[in-house]
Design an enzyme around this catalytic site. Sequence first.
Site, short mmCIF file in Angstrom:
data_model
loop_
_atom_site.label_atom_id
_atom_site.label_comp_id
_atom_site.label_asym_id
_atom_site.label_seq_id
_atom_site.Cartn_x
_atom_site.Cartn_y
_atom_site.Cartn_z
N ASN A 9 0.87 -1.18 0.00
CA ASN A 9 0.00 0.00 0.00
C ASN A 9 0.91 1.22 0.00
OD1 ASN A 9 -1.77 2.08 0.45
ND2 ASN A 9 -2.38 1.43 2.52
N LYS A 11 0.13 4.23 -0.18
CA LYS A 11 -0.48 5.44 0.40
C LYS A 11 -0.20 6.62 -0.54
CE LYS A 11 -0.16 3.19 4.80
NZ LYS A 11 -0.08 3.25 6.26
N HIS A 96 -9.48 1.34 4.85
CA HIS A 96 -8.21 1.55 5.56
C HIS A 96 -8.45 2.50 6.74
CE1 HIS A 96 -4.12 2.63 6.50
NE2 HIS A 96 -3.75 1.54 5.85
N GLU A 98 -6.81 4.87 7.81
CA GLU A 98 -6.57 6.29 7.49
C GLU A 98 -7.78 6.90 6.81
OE1 GLU A 98 -2.83 5.58 5.51
OE2 GLU A 98 -1.99 4.96 7.45
N GLU A 168 -5.43 -4.76 10.48
CA GLU A 168 -4.41 -3.75 10.69
C GLU A 168 -4.68 -3.02 12.00
OE1 GLU A 168 -2.45 -2.58 6.70
OE2 GLU A 168 -4.12 -1.23 7.03
N GLY A 174 2.59 2.28 10.85
CA GLY A 174 3.57 3.37 10.72
C GLY A 174 4.26 3.72 12.02
N SER A 214 3.45 -2.09 10.39
CA SER A 214 4.89 -2.19 10.62
C SER A 214 5.45 -3.58 10.31
CB SER A 214 5.24 -1.76 12.06
OG SER A 214 4.87 -0.41 12.27
P1 13P Z 1 3.04 0.37 7.66
O1 13P Z 1 3.52 -0.94 7.07
O2 13P Z 1 3.81 1.56 7.15
O3 13P Z 1 2.95 0.30 9.15
O4 13P Z 1 1.55 0.58 7.11
C1 13P Z 1 0.66 -0.45 7.21
C2 13P Z 1 -0.55 -0.09 6.43
O5 13P Z 1 -1.28 0.80 6.81
C3 13P Z 1 -0.82 -0.82 5.18
O6 13P Z 1 -2.08 -0.55 4.71
#
Ligand code: 13P
Length: 251
Positions: A9, A11, A96, A98, A168, A174, A214
């Site tokens: 992903n 982002k 997601h 976010e 997640e 992150g 992560s």
């Molecule tokens: P990270 O791997 O950067 O923690 O992000 C995970 C994520 O949100 C994947 O959709």
Amino acid sequence: MRKNIVAGNWKMNKNLQEGLDFAGELQTVLNGKKINCDVVICTPFIHLALINKQKTGNTVKLGAQNCADKVSGAYTGEVSAAMVASTGAQYVILGHSERRAYYGETNAILKEKVKLALENNLIPIFCIGEVLEEREAGKQNQVVKTQIEEALFELSAEDFGKIVLAYEPVWAIGTGKTATPDQAQEMHAFIRQTLVAKYGEKIANDTSILYGGSANAKNAKELFSNPDVDGGLIGGASLTVEAFMPIIEAF
Ligand code: 13P
């Protein structure tokens, strides 16, 4: 049987040229290797059609990170599921954390997005997960169950069978704070039990449940060795081929 999937992903990262370069490089590295999972890259919308045109074969599959909850019309700035499908993308990340946190996406909105994605033959990678306070209060199972029930449990068994889930935990995204393999397995097993109760053993056992938060080259093998962890949804570590490849090769 369910598939193992490693999905990146991106982002909101990479301009068009950077995205094309990455996709080309990944394909070159993957060609001629024996890979034991499906590889998906979920890019910003603008990359999809051109990466699809550039790539040869289906070693690297493409996904979007979102789609609209409406079919078409006067929704300035939105991109519909049909538009995503027309680029050649096969997947779409929906729900997601976010999107839920920054863009107000509720389970009711997500239910519409899932429906439209499926109508357009896109495979939703549907994200679920609790925030830190919910975990500290021991409510993670209930939170995840409600997210699944409210957004997905009106689907027919046939349609549900097309969905990929991604657990997640928001506190792991992150932050460098990965869920332990035991925490991931415990939640994934709980999710699968929830699916058994609604759709039965066969569909539950055929549903891929990815872990995200992560995940990286160091922890992927241990996370993926759990019986109910069927791959990963990878953020930061999917942005360079050097970081992403060892995760793909963890299977
Ligand atoms: P990270 O791997 O950067 O923690 O992000 C995970 C994520 O949100 C994947 O959709």
